[in-house]
Design an enzyme around this catalytic site. Structure first.
Site, PDB file in Angstrom:
ATOM      1  N   LYS A  22      14.167 -34.979 -52.318  1.00 38.65           N
ATOM      2  CA  LYS A  22      12.759 -35.218 -52.098  1.00 38.65           C
ATOM      3  C   LYS A  22      12.042 -36.058 -52.977  1.00 38.65           C
ATOM      4  CE  LYS A  22      12.753 -30.588 -49.544  1.00 38.65           C
ATOM      5  NZ  LYS A  22      12.781 -29.185 -49.657  1.00 38.65           N
TER       6      LYS A  22
ATOM      7  N   GLN B 291      10.319 -24.658 -53.178  1.00 39.42           N
ATOM      8  CA  GLN B 291      11.530 -24.617 -52.583  1.00 39.42           C
ATOM      9  C   GLN B 291      12.133 -23.247 -52.341  1.00 39.42           C
ATOM     10  OE1 GLN B 291      13.462 -27.591 -51.734  1.00 39.42           O
ATOM     11  NE2 GLN B 291      15.045 -26.303 -50.973  1.00 39.42           N
TER      12      GLN B 291
ATOM     13  N   ASP C  77       4.532 -27.959 -46.038  1.00 39.73           N
ATOM     14  CA  ASP C  77       5.866 -27.326 -45.385  1.00 39.73           C
ATOM     15  C   ASP C  77       5.261 -26.650 -43.946  1.00 39.73           C
ATOM     16  OD1 ASP C  77       8.202 -27.815 -46.177  1.00 39.73           O
ATOM     17  OD2 ASP C  77       8.088 -26.380 -47.845  1.00 39.73           O
TER      18      ASP C  77
END
Ligand SMILES: NC(=O)C1=CN([C@@H]2O[C@H](COP(=O)(O)OP(=O)(O)OC[C@H]3O[C@@H](n4cnc5c(N)ncnc54)[C@H](OP(=O)(O)O)[C@@H]3O)[C@@H](O)[C@H]2O)C=CC1
Ligand SMILES: NC(=O)C1=CN([C@@H]2O[C@H](COP(=O)(O)OP(=O)(O)OC[C@H]3O[C@@H](n4cnc5c(N)ncnc54)[C@H](OP(=O)(O)O)[C@@H]3O)[C@@H](O)[C@H]2O)C=CC1
Lengths: 295, 295
Positions: free
Chosen positions: A55, A99, A122
């Site tokens: 990422k 994460q 997200d």
């Protein structure tokens, strides 16, 4: 012989990243603003580290500044919350990503809820999911993986409206939002999960199949209606003595069989994976634009 | 001849109201707390007035105090917001209900979002809907009509896990939350809507059908699998010269045909309607208990 068209996520993701890079260049030039993404990684799981590294690299390539907080496996929930709060208040950060999975001793719900809804790139906040589920409401962010699936279908001009769709898996981060997105696009959606009887028979009725069960070779050729479009989200390790690592990654769909039945299919790897990262960049850019009221 | 069992919403709702009345009596006696429900009605639609009157009457019968704000059709959004805010801050009010539909000049989303999530007994807040959609999360309130459908299935001990279910309609207040609830109970759910092709064929696969389309006689006997359980949410006026009002109310399901095929079916009226009101009382009682930390 293969009759399916390949839905080339790698290629499309590259195109999208180029579009994003171009737009970010323009914004930097005209306003000086640099979109920023913060990633919080707790513990030292190898796979999580790889995801985070990928990422960061993707951010760099398109001109997004990346910020990182690496915390020890045994750090406290409070410490994670403090970092989230700092990123929430940092005007250079437009997206915040925790994460997953978090260590077992942490309350995932509490931590994810702490991320400012305006920076929740997200799209995992229940307020976002609620808006996604509701007619006439717009989520601030759509979760990256299902958004990537939809974007892939759109770029290949696959019609969704009025089609039968089956989503295998109903996790908060993939299956359930994928079903909601297909339904927003006016497909008729059936959600298949581990309590479903006859998943084969049900899947065989679908014009569009999105599989996110995390089970290698679950979806066989016999599960598919001839001409179906298949999006394989699964990333599953299977033993492979021929590989240096001793395993290789495959999807949920038995590709060799499916590609003879489907009209179009995503490969694994090179399908949904790269699209997911492209959508994360896209969400971060949108967030920066929204927070700075650009266009 | 009729072979279906009747799912008697009127009877079950009466039982539930008695249970609620008993519990409220106990709470009043031991704590002095009286659960309270506030209803905001804007304009003078006949049907809305009837609904509000019925709700007030139902509150009275079980010992819930009811509060009312009746506002003129042409009042301002601000005025509605002011009343919501007062009820939000009033500790005697445990549930707040905005009767829909609102007049066209008002922003429904904005107004519904103003209701404190802790008093949103209708369960329409996107945060509630998001939690309903997500595994591992619990909504504070479940919307009354779909909750009533589920409660009816439970009281008649109809198994849901592993069953095929079809929900016809996907509105924010009925169809969509009904689909989410069935899925939470581990049914395999297909959502049918106005873009669905072959709704008959799809519905015919279902063990459980919940219909909330608002179309009289949409679901014919031929749409049903023999032995299916049918929950008819629809309340639709059809011309009836024999009736004093010139119309009567029917469901979405052609009852005469369906009752020969289904194993169980709700009547209209006397099915889901009374259950909806019972669930509103139940949500108000739960809210009072939660806000006062009882049990
Ligand atoms: N390409 C990408 O970018 C991404 C890929 N992934 C991959 O996608 C897959 C799914 O991930 P995720 O959603 O997080 O997984 P989860 O384990 O959270 O969810 C799996 C879902 O699949 C259902 N399921 C499991 N086994 C079966 C079965 N035999 N038949 C039908 N349904 C089944 C489960 O049902 P139930 O709810 O009943 O338990 C559950 O809903 C994984 O392989 C993951 O690695 C994930 C994220 C991103
Ligand atoms: N018993 C009770 O307590 C209650 C009863 N009701 C009744 O339930 C019914 C539904 O109410 P509500 O959800 O508010 O209605 P809405 O009009 O908001 O939603 C109707 C839904 O049905 C779908 N639909 C419409 N026509 C068809 C069709 N021919 N085939 C398939 N789907 C169709 C629509 O699809 P699309 O999204 O594509 O437009 C929409 O999703 C009404 O009759 C209402 O009076 C409602 C609330 C409480």
């Amino acid at each position: 012989e293969t009759s399916s068209k390949l839905l080339d996520g790698k290629l499309i993701a590259k195109k999208i990243r180029d579009e994003i890079a171009g737009e970010i260049d323009g914004i930097k030039e005209s306003t000086g603003i640099v979109p920023g993404l913060a990633v919080i990684l707790v513990g030292s799981r190898k796979d999580s580290q790889t995801y985070v590294r990928n990422k960061k690299k993707a951010c760099e390539d398109v001109g997004i500044a990346s910020y990182e907080a690496n915390l020890a496996e045994d750090c406290s929930e409070e410490e994670v919350m403090k970092h989230i709060s700092n990123f929430n208040n940092n005007p250079s950060v437009h997206g915040i990503l925790v994460q997953l999975p978090l260590p077992r001793h942490m309350n995932e719900e509490k931590i994810l809820n702490a991320v400012s809804i305006e920076k929740d790139v997200d799209g995992f906040h229940p307020l976002n999911i609620g808006r996604l589920a509701m007619q006439g409401r717009e989520p601030l962010f759509v979760p990256c993986t299902p958004k990537g699936c939809m974007e892939l279908l759109h770029r290949y001009e696959i019609e969704i409206k009025g089609k039968r769709a089956v989503v295998i898996g109903r996790s908060n981060i993939v299956g359930m939002p994928a079903a909601l997105l297909l339904q927003r696009a006016n497909a008729t959606v059936t959600m298949v999960h581990s309590y479903t009887k006859n998943p084969e028979e049900i899947t065989k009725q679908a014009d569009i199949v999105i599989s996110a069960a995390g089970v290698a070779n679950l979806v066989r050729g016999s599960w598919l209606k001839p001409g179906a479009v298949v999006v394989d989200v699964g990333i599953n390790p299977v033993d492979d003595t021929g590989s240096a690592r001793g395993y290789r990654l495959v999807g949920d769909v038995c590709f060799e069989e499916a590609c003879k039945v489907a009209s179009a299919i995503t490969p694994v790897p090179g399908g949904v994976g790269p699209m997911t990262i492209a959508m994360l960049l896209s969400n971060t850019l949108s967030s920066a634009k929204r927070l700075h009221e650009l266009r």
